[in-house]
Design a protein around this motif. Structure first.
Motif, mmCIF file in Angstrom:
data_model
loop_
_atom_site.group_PDB
_atom_site.id
_atom_site.type_symbol
_atom_site.label_atom_id
_atom_site.label_comp_id
_atom_site.label_asym_id
_atom_site.label_seq_id
_atom_site.Cartn_x
_atom_site.Cartn_y
_atom_site.Cartn_z
ATOM 1 N N PRO A 1 0.873 -1.438 -0.141
ATOM 2 C CA PRO A 1 0.049 0.014 0.201
ATOM 3 C C PRO A 1 0.853 1.479 0.093
ATOM 4 O O PRO A 1 0.213 2.315 -0.341
ATOM 5 N N HIS A 2 2.084 1.122 0.404
ATOM 6 C CA HIS A 2 2.910 2.271 0.476
ATOM 7 C C HIS A 2 3.451 2.707 -1.088
ATOM 8 O O HIS A 2 3.984 3.530 -1.388
ATOM 9 N N ARG A 3 3.717 1.495 -2.004
ATOM 10 C CA ARG A 3 4.342 1.676 -2.932
ATOM 11 C C ARG A 3 3.660 1.448 -4.246
ATOM 12 O O ARG A 3 3.599 2.379 -5.281
ATOM 13 N N ASP A 4 2.603 0.562 -4.427
ATOM 14 C CA ASP A 4 1.762 0.302 -5.395
ATOM 15 C C ASP A 4 1.047 1.099 -5.955
ATOM 16 O O ASP A 4 0.789 1.446 -7.325
ATOM 17 N N PRO A 5 0.042 1.920 -5.039
ATOM 18 C CA PRO A 5 -0.756 3.058 -5.638
ATOM 19 C C PRO A 5 -0.144 4.025 -6.878
ATOM 20 O O PRO A 5 -0.595 4.268 -7.842
ATOM 21 N N THR A 6 1.121 4.297 -6.195
ATOM 22 C CA THR A 6 1.767 5.165 -7.337
ATOM 23 C C THR A 6 2.129 4.412 -8.519
ATOM 24 O O THR A 6 2.121 5.021 -9.478
ATOM 25 N N ARG A 7 2.875 3.292 -8.300
ATOM 26 C CA ARG A 7 3.058 2.482 -9.605
ATOM 27 C C ARG A 7 1.750 2.378 -10.503
ATOM 28 O O ARG A 7 2.020 2.292 -11.685
ATOM 29 N N ILE A 8 0.739 1.930 -9.825
ATOM 30 C CA ILE A 8 -0.461 1.746 -10.357
ATOM 31 C C ILE A 8 -0.753 2.850 -11.371
ATOM 32 O O ILE A 8 -1.425 2.576 -12.388
ATOM 33 N N LEU A 9 -1.095 3.915 -10.495
ATOM 34 C CA LEU A 9 -1.480 5.112 -11.350
ATOM 35 C C LEU A 9 -0.772 5.591 -12.420
ATOM 36 O O LEU A 9 -1.019 5.800 -13.471
#
Length: 292
Positions: free
Chosen positions: A201-209
């Motif tokens: 949850p700390h890294r993947d939202p940015t990666r997904i966006l």
């Protein structure tokens, strides 16, 4: 492009730990991701809270200077007046919710199939991020996993002159399953955490966006040149209801039923009924699975 006076900056909420979700967008990482991809010229605005990202961008587009290459993205951790299809409240606080004001040098009649093209781009972005579970596409504007909703799409348009318009695309992507939202909606949901086996949850939202925006930018070029027809085979390969019995509902009333036979090059659902194969435009109908 958005009017910041209608939204709450992130800095204003940092003293209240409960005011923000546990995940955040790392804007410096996001910028590097976009600079190396198809969305390199896109501008991204991240706010803690706003009424509706779609409403913000729709208003901004009405006075914006036309730029054929630059889309504007608005991300909000919380939307207090968001809305979905048919005026439903936009239930996005537990997920990644954002809107894209995409410039398209097209007549409104040529937007047919755009919601499907956007859904395909989101599914492909999740695959780019390592999705280990198949993400299905539900006509006309949802993504799902094992029959449970993963994401929804809402598109509005703002005229910008002859053969020009802004497509304001709202996307709500569930990051995790939210029991409160499931109870409120009366249905089971899915989340990205189920799709990505090592979801962080700390890294993947940015990666997904970043992956979604780059996929959307690439899709835009194809859509401008060839329309949805060029994307229809890839969409059909992920069609969650292909060859399945379905019902179409309007305001809860069944208006048609038959076998879903995919989509045509305009993005119309092909419904096989007793009267033959009928193309269905999205309009205000909802698709549901039906008993065999």
């Amino acid at each position: 492009m958005p009017d910041r006076s209608t939204s709450t900056p992130i800095s204003a909420l940092t003293d209240d730990a409960a005011a923000l979700p546990a995940w955040h967008i790392d804007e410096s990482v996001l910028r590097r991701t976009l600079d190396g991809g198809a969305a390199r010229d896109w501008q991204v605005d991240v706010v803690a809270e706003t009424g509706s990202t779609n409403a913000d961008l729709t208003q901004a587009c009405r006075s914006a200077t036309w730029d054929d290459a630059r889309a504007q993205v608005r991300v909000a951790y919380r939307q207090t007046a968001g809305r979905g299809r048919q005026g439903r409240p936009w239930q996005g606080q537990a997920g990644l919710t954002f809107s894209v004001a995409m410039p398209l040098a097209l007549a409104p009649a040529r937007l047919s199939g755009l919601s499907l093209a956007v859904g395909l781009a989101v599914a492909q972005a999740l695959e780019d991020c390592g999705a280990a579970t198949a993400v299905g596409l539900k006509w006309p504007n949802d993504l799902q996993v094992d029959g449970r909703k993963l994401a929804g799409i809402l598109i509005e348009s703002v005229p910008a002159g002859p053969q020009r318009l802004w497509a304001v695309i709202g996307i709500g992507l569930n990051l995790v399953r939210d029991a409160r939202m499931e109870a409120a909606l009366g249905r089971d949901l899915s989340g990205v955490a189920e799709v990505l086996p090592t979801f962080d949850p700390h890294r993947d939202p940015t990666r997904i966006l970043g992956a979604v925006l780059n996929r959307l930018a690439a899709m835009r070029e194809v859509f401008l040149a060839e329309g949805f027809a060029a994307l229809a085979p890839a969409w059909s390969a992920r069609d969650a209801f292909r060859n399945e019995p379905v019902r179409l509902l309007h305001d809860g009333t069944v208006v048609a039923e038959g076998l879903a036979r995919g989509v045509d090059g305009e993005g119309h659902l092909l419904l096989e009924t007793a009267n033959g194969l009928e193309p269905i435009t999205s309009g205000e109908v909802s698709l549901r699975g039906a008993p065999a």
